[in-house]
Design a protein around this motif. Structure first.
Motif, PDB file in Angstrom:
ATOM      1  N   ALA A 182       0.837  -1.201   0.000  1.00 54.65           N
ATOM      2  CA  ALA A 182       0.000   0.000   0.000  1.00 54.65           C
ATOM      3  C   ALA A 182       0.875   1.255   0.000  1.00 54.65           C
ATOM      4  CB  ALA A 182      -0.917  -0.006   1.216  1.00 54.65           C
ATOM      5  N   VAL A 183       1.908   1.251   0.837  1.00 59.12           N
ATOM      6  CA  VAL A 183       2.791   2.422   0.900  1.00 59.12           C
ATOM      7  C   VAL A 183       3.483   2.618  -0.449  1.00 59.12           C
ATOM      8  CG1 VAL A 183       4.891   3.338   1.938  1.00 59.12           C
ATOM      9  CG2 VAL A 183       3.153   2.302   3.381  1.00 59.12           C
ATOM     10  N   LEU A 184       4.002   1.531  -1.001  1.00 59.84           N
ATOM     11  CA  LEU A 184       4.697   1.644  -2.292  1.00 59.84           C
ATOM     12  C   LEU A 184       3.772   2.189  -3.377  1.00 59.84           C
ATOM     13  CD1 LEU A 184       6.814  -1.625  -2.471  1.00 59.84           C
ATOM     14  CD2 LEU A 184       7.647   0.715  -2.375  1.00 59.84           C
ATOM     15  N   SER A 185       2.527   1.712  -3.358  1.00 58.19           N
ATOM     16  CA  SER A 185       1.642   2.136  -4.441  1.00 58.19           C
ATOM     17  C   SER A 185       1.153   3.558  -4.227  1.00 58.19           C
ATOM     18  CB  SER A 185       0.469   1.178  -4.579  1.00 58.19           C
ATOM     19  OG  SER A 185      -0.405   1.344  -3.506  1.00 58.19           O
ATOM     20  N   ALA A 186       1.271   4.077  -3.011  1.00 59.00           N
ATOM     21  CA  ALA A 186       0.822   5.460  -2.789  1.00 59.00           C
ATOM     22  C   ALA A 186       1.923   6.461  -3.141  1.00 59.00           C
ATOM     23  CB  ALA A 186       0.385   5.639  -1.338  1.00 59.00           C
ATOM     24  N   ILE A 187       3.175   5.996  -3.168  1.00 59.03           N
ATOM     25  CA  ILE A 187       4.296   6.937  -3.306  1.00 59.03           C
ATOM     26  C   ILE A 187       4.232   7.794  -4.581  1.00 59.03           C
ATOM     27  CG2 ILE A 187       6.800   7.032  -3.696  1.00 59.03           C
ATOM     28  CD1 ILE A 187       7.099   4.975  -1.487  1.00 59.03           C
ATOM     29  N   PRO A 188       4.015   7.214  -5.774  1.00 58.39           N
ATOM     30  CA  PRO A 188       4.032   8.074  -6.965  1.00 58.39           C
ATOM     31  C   PRO A 188       3.026   9.226  -6.921  1.00 58.39           C
ATOM     32  CG  PRO A 188       4.159   5.797  -7.600  1.00 58.39           C
ATOM     33  CD  PRO A 188       3.879   5.798  -6.139  1.00 58.39           C
ATOM     34  N   VAL A 189       1.785   8.943  -6.508  1.00 59.85           N
ATOM     35  CA  VAL A 189       0.814  10.046  -6.465  1.00 59.85           C
ATOM     36  C   VAL A 189       1.221  11.080  -5.425  1.00 59.85           C
ATOM     37  CG1 VAL A 189      -1.556   9.883  -7.253  1.00 59.85           C
ATOM     38  CG2 VAL A 189      -0.719   8.213  -5.645  1.00 59.85           C
ATOM     39  N   ILE A 190       1.795  10.611  -4.321  1.00 59.05           N
ATOM     40  CA  ILE A 190       2.187  11.579  -3.287  1.00 59.05           C
ATOM     41  C   ILE A 190       3.290  12.473  -3.822  1.00 59.05           C
ATOM     42  CG2 ILE A 190       3.251  11.813  -1.017  1.00 59.05           C
ATOM     43  CD1 ILE A 190       1.630   9.394  -0.149  1.00 59.05           C
ATOM     44  N   ILE A 191       4.244  11.888  -4.553  1.00 56.68           N
ATOM     45  CA  ILE A 191       5.321  12.702  -5.125  1.00 56.68           C
ATOM     46  C   ILE A 191       4.730  13.737  -6.089  1.00 56.68           C
ATOM     47  CG2 ILE A 191       7.317  12.665  -6.662  1.00 56.68           C
ATOM     48  CD1 ILE A 191       8.097  10.018  -5.430  1.00 56.68           C
ATOM     49  N   ILE A 192       3.855  13.273  -6.971  1.00 58.21           N
ATOM     50  CA  ILE A 192       3.224  14.192  -7.926  1.00 58.21           C
ATOM     51  C   ILE A 192       2.490  15.293  -7.166  1.00 58.21           C
ATOM     52  CG2 ILE A 192       1.463  14.377  -9.707  1.00 58.21           C
ATOM     53  CD1 ILE A 192       3.119  12.593 -11.033  1.00 58.21           C
ATOM     54  N   PHE A 193       1.820  14.902  -6.103  1.00 55.91           N
ATOM     55  CA  PHE A 193       1.056  15.872  -5.319  1.00 55.91           C
ATOM     56  C   PHE A 193       1.979  16.921  -4.708  1.00 55.91           C
ATOM     57  CE2 PHE A 193      -0.679  16.830  -0.992  1.00 55.91           C
ATOM     58  CZ  PHE A 193      -1.636  17.728  -1.419  1.00 55.91           C
ATOM     59  N   VAL A 194       3.080  16.461  -4.116  1.00 53.63           N
ATOM     60  CA  VAL A 194       3.987  17.411  -3.463  1.00 53.63           C
ATOM     61  C   VAL A 194       4.583  18.368  -4.490  1.00 53.63           C
ATOM     62  CG1 VAL A 194       6.159  17.595  -2.208  1.00 53.63           C
ATOM     63  CG2 VAL A 194       4.482  15.894  -1.524  1.00 53.63           C
ATOM     64  N   VAL A 195       4.927  17.844  -5.677  1.00 56.62           N
ATOM     65  CA  VAL A 195       5.561  18.694  -6.681  1.00 56.62           C
ATOM     66  C   VAL A 195       4.548  19.672  -7.296  1.00 56.62           C
ATOM     67  CG1 VAL A 195       6.768  18.699  -8.889  1.00 56.62           C
ATOM     68  CG2 VAL A 195       7.307  16.968  -7.189  1.00 56.62           C
ATOM     69  N   PHE A 196       3.364  19.154  -7.615  1.00 59.65           N
ATOM     70  CA  PHE A 196       2.398  19.983  -8.350  1.00 59.65           C
ATOM     71  C   PHE A 196       1.218  20.398  -7.488  1.00 59.65           C
ATOM     72  CE2 PHE A 196       4.383  17.334 -11.635  1.00 59.65           C
ATOM     73  CZ  PHE A 196       4.797  18.320 -12.511  1.00 59.65           C
ATOM     74  N   GLN A 197       1.457  20.581  -6.205  1.00 52.48           N
ATOM     75  CA  GLN A 197       0.374  20.829  -5.271  1.00 52.48           C
ATOM     76  C   GLN A 197      -0.623  21.875  -5.747  1.00 52.48           C
ATOM     77  OE1 GLN A 197      -0.050  22.619  -1.365  1.00 52.48           O
ATOM     78  NE2 GLN A 197       1.826  21.470  -1.011  1.00 52.48           N
ATOM     79  N   ARG A 198      -0.068  22.981  -6.267  1.00 56.81           N
ATOM     80  CA  ARG A 198      -0.878  24.098  -6.724  1.00 56.81           C
ATOM     81  C   ARG A 198      -1.960  23.642  -7.699  1.00 56.81           C
ATOM     82  NH1 ARG A 198       0.244  28.159 -10.467  1.00 56.81           N
ATOM     83  NH2 ARG A 198       2.078  27.156 -11.324  1.00 56.81           N
ATOM     84  N   TYR A 199      -1.582  22.733  -8.595  1.00 53.89           N
ATOM     85  CA  TYR A 199      -2.525  22.326  -9.631  1.00 53.89           C
ATOM     86  C   TYR A 199      -3.625  21.428  -9.080  1.00 53.89           C
ATOM     87  CZ  TYR A 199       0.935  24.214 -12.748  1.00 53.89           C
ATOM     88  OH  TYR A 199       1.797  25.050 -13.372  1.00 53.89           O
TER      89      TYR A 199
END
Lengths: 364, 511
Positions: free
Chosen positions: B482-499
């Motif tokens: 579960a943690v592994l599969s959540a990581i990519p979206v979390i990274i995208i979220f942190v980088v592109f939070q504004r969007y």
């Protein structure tokens, strides 16, 4: 302006979209309606048999349970998430430092997949899981909590009365006084604990089984199952942040002058919330409730992930009923699944229609 | 008699009131921060609990502890040095031929208890895999264990356990890591270069063991005189069990035990040569290594990750082209049926649940032979939500752009691709992000359409994890997955939070 000759270009631009929804939505929808009047079971050639599938579905106890579960789930969850999202948005609308961090942190549950969150909740709500452990700890330290609360209230009352005797306009929830009261309460509790007057209670570990056949019933009618309650908590947890954003966008469109006027009239924060914020947010609330109802009526992921871990009746929803009837082993009652799906679609469309008809007309 | 307050008195009162109000404002901000923090803990708490517990040997331990040995520096450094002893690799750990590992335990034996040393043995470990994999060789069949007392302090004696794994051949030369291939008359090995070579068994020990080795077993070979000699299988883990007599108790050991039983008299160590990856990230490593596909030997979890990325890529690229085309047409062009298409094709489609189309689409894709990722992609090629987003965006763009393009004689296609689309950067990023997130978290259609476990997306695979490990639930593996599969979206979220914050909310509220 270029107007002539736009029609072919527009349809060219729309072609991929129209083809996709044509095949995978409208054709599929029409076929689902057709199947719902046949005896189709995934392996035979369908022949029309009239409304029998609808009669079968409506007399299927498991469909009725699914319908009841879906409606109860939709109503409770939509209410909780709308109120929660509104309150969170009001809190987030304050201009303080570090807001970006809080906004990001609160938004987390909305970006991770429902599957991941459901798996984590399954783990948290095991028989010997973190949820039960937290309840055990709460029971163990109840004397401390009660003492703290009691002293806090007593100190607050005493302070407010003293301030008022000094002719200062202190309210019962005055934050500065509450901070002092909290310090006093912590000190008193620590002192009582140190002198041995207060001690932790000895309680048996709380081991409630959440994913079992337990129900909250009213008058002997099973209304809400405990596994469904866990899903309600989880769903509220994941949807509040998304819906909060809509409210936040709405809040930022409310003119500040309204609040200034309310301030001049001496309105309390609660009055401002109820008399300025809530009425101004009506259109947003309408949108949020619509989205919430549609989303909750469609709820599928959580039930499918939990699957056989909870008794079937406690969790079955309309969406899950459609799924299981389509993929039943052997000859599946696909006609019943299609009929149930049409009923589900009809309920959602009816909900949206009723809202547009009766609520939104006065909101705008 | 009442006195009217003097000027100085009212002045002081006013100053008091000001100070009092200021104090109140500060306190309110303080409470607000406390509230925000509490809510942050509420919203992040389940994820943090899951993340911490995914490192534990037993995520179901009760009562749950917040201090986790897997995260303490001393345990991690011990795990590192044990990995070095066992396989010369502090990160991966394991046990390879020719290595000796020492492990210390201390046992308290009060005067009235037996004074004998603990019983120590290696035990077999078979991964409870998603699919039955070939039985792997076990350290217990190859290594020897010896216990020596090294000291005594009062009632506590310390013992040194030595696990010795001698090489099966005495040949010297270049050591090569390989995996066993399907045996014919000989035992064969597949070298890292892909070449398959016969193995020479030059000692009785090696000849003894040859029949207990299966294909895909990792081994070490020695290359000498153009021949490959078997040094022995490579073990990913060395499970050890230590038992003491009644009355005695185990006080401490090099690594904390993974499991204690018999009222603290029986300790099991899942792996005494873990290395850092095998200790702190054991469950993560298991997610990859214990889910192999028997046909190809490839990790299923790894395939799911790749599938998910591939599907997300397909969906994002389709959305960028088709959703913006459709959104632009609906926003800026005049044609008959425009309103009908918007209401029927965009709004209505989003309201009706997917389950309605389940049967029909399943049958259709089955008939087309597309029950795979391509069918999944085709099924949701142009997302109605994406069309809505782009329509809202294009409606907000100035008309002058198109007018000037029209004056220059540009047709609709040129206007769109040369003038409008380059202006749509932020909206396209928002669209790409929502589509990526949607594809990554998609569950219903992948569950319906994907029928082969090698085709699964992560969400479907994770649910499969849970169902297969059923009952008790191997939550170490589930949480790690579960943690592994959540990581990519979390990274995208942190980088592109504004969007993330920009998408939808504003347009929906305006609309």
């Amino acid at each position: 302006m270029l107007k002539k000759g736009q029609t072919p270009a527009a349809y060219l631009f729309l072609a991929p979209f129209l083809i996709t929804i044509g095949i995978f939505f409208f054709y599929a929808f029409a076929r689902a309606i057709y199947y719902s009047f046949t005896d189709f079971n995934l392996f035979n050639d369908p022949t029309l048999i009239g409304v029998k599938p609808y009669v079968d579905v409506l007399s299927d106890p498991s469909f009725r349970r699914a319908l009841a579960n879906s409606l109860v789930f939709a109503v409770i969850t939509t209410t909780l998430q709308t109120v929660g999202a509104l309150l969170m948005a009001v809190a987030l609308n304050n201009k303080i430092r570090g807001m970006a961090f809080f906004r990001a942190a609160w938004y987390m549950p909305s970006i991770t997949s429902s599957v991941v969150i459901t798996l984590i909740f399954l783990w948290l709500f095991q028989r010997r899981g973190v949820a039960n452990y937290a309840i055990t700890q709460w029971q163990t330290f109840l004397p401390y909590t009660l003492t703290l609360l009691g002293v806090l209230i007593a100190a607050q009352v005493a302070q407010v009365l003293w301030e008022r005797s000094r002719r200062l306009p202190a309210g019962w929830f005055d934050p500065a006084l509450a901070a002092v009261s909290l310090l006093i309460a912590v000190a008193v509790t620590a002192a009582l604990s140190w002198t041995g007057v207060l001690s932790a209670r000895d309680v048996a570990p709380y081991d409630f089984q959440y994913f079992s056949d337990r129900w909250i019933s009213i008058g002997g009618v099973q209304i809400l199952s405990i596994p469904m309650l866990v899903i309600i908590i989880q769903n509220t947890f994941t949807t509040i942040p998304t819906l909060m954003l809509f409210f936040l966008a709405g809040l930022q469109n409310i003119p500040g002058a309204l609040y200034e006027a309310a301030d001049i009239d001496g309105a309390t924060p609660a009055q401002k919330l109820l008399n300025v914020t809530v009425p101004m947010l009506r259109p947003v609330s309408f949108y949020v409730i619509t989205v919430g109802l549609i989303g909750t009526m469609k709820m599928f992921d959580q039930v499918a992930v939990i699957g056989s871990a909870a008794p079937r009746d406690t969790l079955i929803t309309l969406a899950y009923y459609v799924y299981t009837n389509t993929f039943k082993a052997g000859a599946a009652p696909v006609n019943m699944a299609a009929a149930a799906a049409i009923v589900l679609a009809a309920i959602i469309l009816l909900m949206v229609f009723l809202q547009r008809r009766f609520i939104s007309s006065e909101a705008i | 008699m009442t006195t009217t307050p003097t000027l100085s008195e009212t002045h002081r009162d006013a100053a008091d009131l000001d100070r009092w109000l200021a104090r109140r404002r500060w306190a309110r901000a303080g409470w607000l921060y406390v509230f925000m923090l509490v809510m942050s803990i509420f919203f992040l708490g389940p994820f943090l609990m899951g993340l911490l517990s995914s490192m534990k040997d037993n995520p179901n331990e009760y009562p749950p502890r917040l201090v986790i040995p897997q995260l303490t520096p001393q345990s991690i450094s011990k795990a590192y040095s044990l990995g070095v002893q066992g396989a010369g690799s502090g990160w991966n750990g394991g046990l390879t031929p020719g290595h000796t590992v020492t492990f210390d335990v201390s046992v308290r034996s009060p005067a009235d208890a037996p004074q004998v040393p603990p019983t120590v043995a290696l035990f077999p470990y078979q991964p409870t895999s998603l699919v039955a994999i070939a039985r792997q060789a076990q350290a217990t069949d190859y290594a020897t264990v010896k216990t020596v007392q090294t000291g005594q302090l009062g009632e506590v004696r310390s013992y040194r356990i030595t696990v010795d794994y001698p090489a099966l051949t005495s040949q010297q030369g270049q050591v090569i890591e390989a995996t066993l291939a399907t045996p014919d008359a000989n035992l064969n090995a597949k070298l890292p270069s892909g070449q398959t070579v016969p193995i020479t068994l030059d000692t009785p020990a090696a000849q003894d063991k040859q029949y207990s080795l299966n294909a895909t077993q990792a081994v070490e070979l020695v290359r000498a005189n153009d021949q490959y000699y078997l040094r022995g299988p490579v073990f990913e883990r060395t499970p050890l069990q230590v038992d003491v007599q009644r009355g005695q108790s185990i006080v401490s050991s090099t690594l904390p035990p993974s499991d204690r039983q018999n009222f603290g008299r029986s300790f099991a160590y899942r792996n005494i040569t873990p290395g850092v990856l095998g200790y702190t990230f054991n469950n993560y490593r298991r997610a990859f290594t214990e889910t192999t596909n028997p046909q190809t030997g490839r990790s299923l979890f790894f395939s799911w990750v790749l599938n998910t990325f591939f599907y997300a890529f397909l969906r994002v690229s389709a959305a960028i082209v088709f959703c913006s085309l459709a959104g632009y047409a609906l926003a800026r062009m005049d044609f008959p049926g425009k309103n009908l298409i918007f209401v029927g094709g965009v709004l209505f489609v989003q309201m009706v649940p997917d389950q309605v189309n389940l049967v029909s689409n399943y049958v259709l894709l089955q008939d087309l032979g597309l029950l795979n990722i391509w069918g999944l992609w085709f099924n949701g090629l142009v997302a109605a939500g994406g069309v809505f987003l782009m329509k809202q965006f294009f409606e907000g763009m100035p008309k002058e752009l198109e007018e000037s393009a029209a004056i220059d004689g540009a047709g609709p296609l040129v206007t769109f691709f040369r003038v409008m689309l380059p202006q749509a950067g932020p909206a396209l990023i928002a669209l790409a992000i929502t589509q990526f997130q949607g594809a990554w978290n998609d569950f219903f259609w992948p569950l319906v359409i994907l029928r082969q476990n090698t085709d699964y997306l992560l969400t479907v695979g994770l649910v499969n994890f849970r169902q297969l490990y059923g009952g008790q639930g191997d939550y170490g593996l589930i949480l790690a997955g579960a943690v592994l599969s959540a990581i990519p979206v979390i990274i995208i979220f942190v980088v592109f939070q504004r969007y993330f914050v920009d998408t939808g909310a504003d347009s929906a509220v305006k609309g």
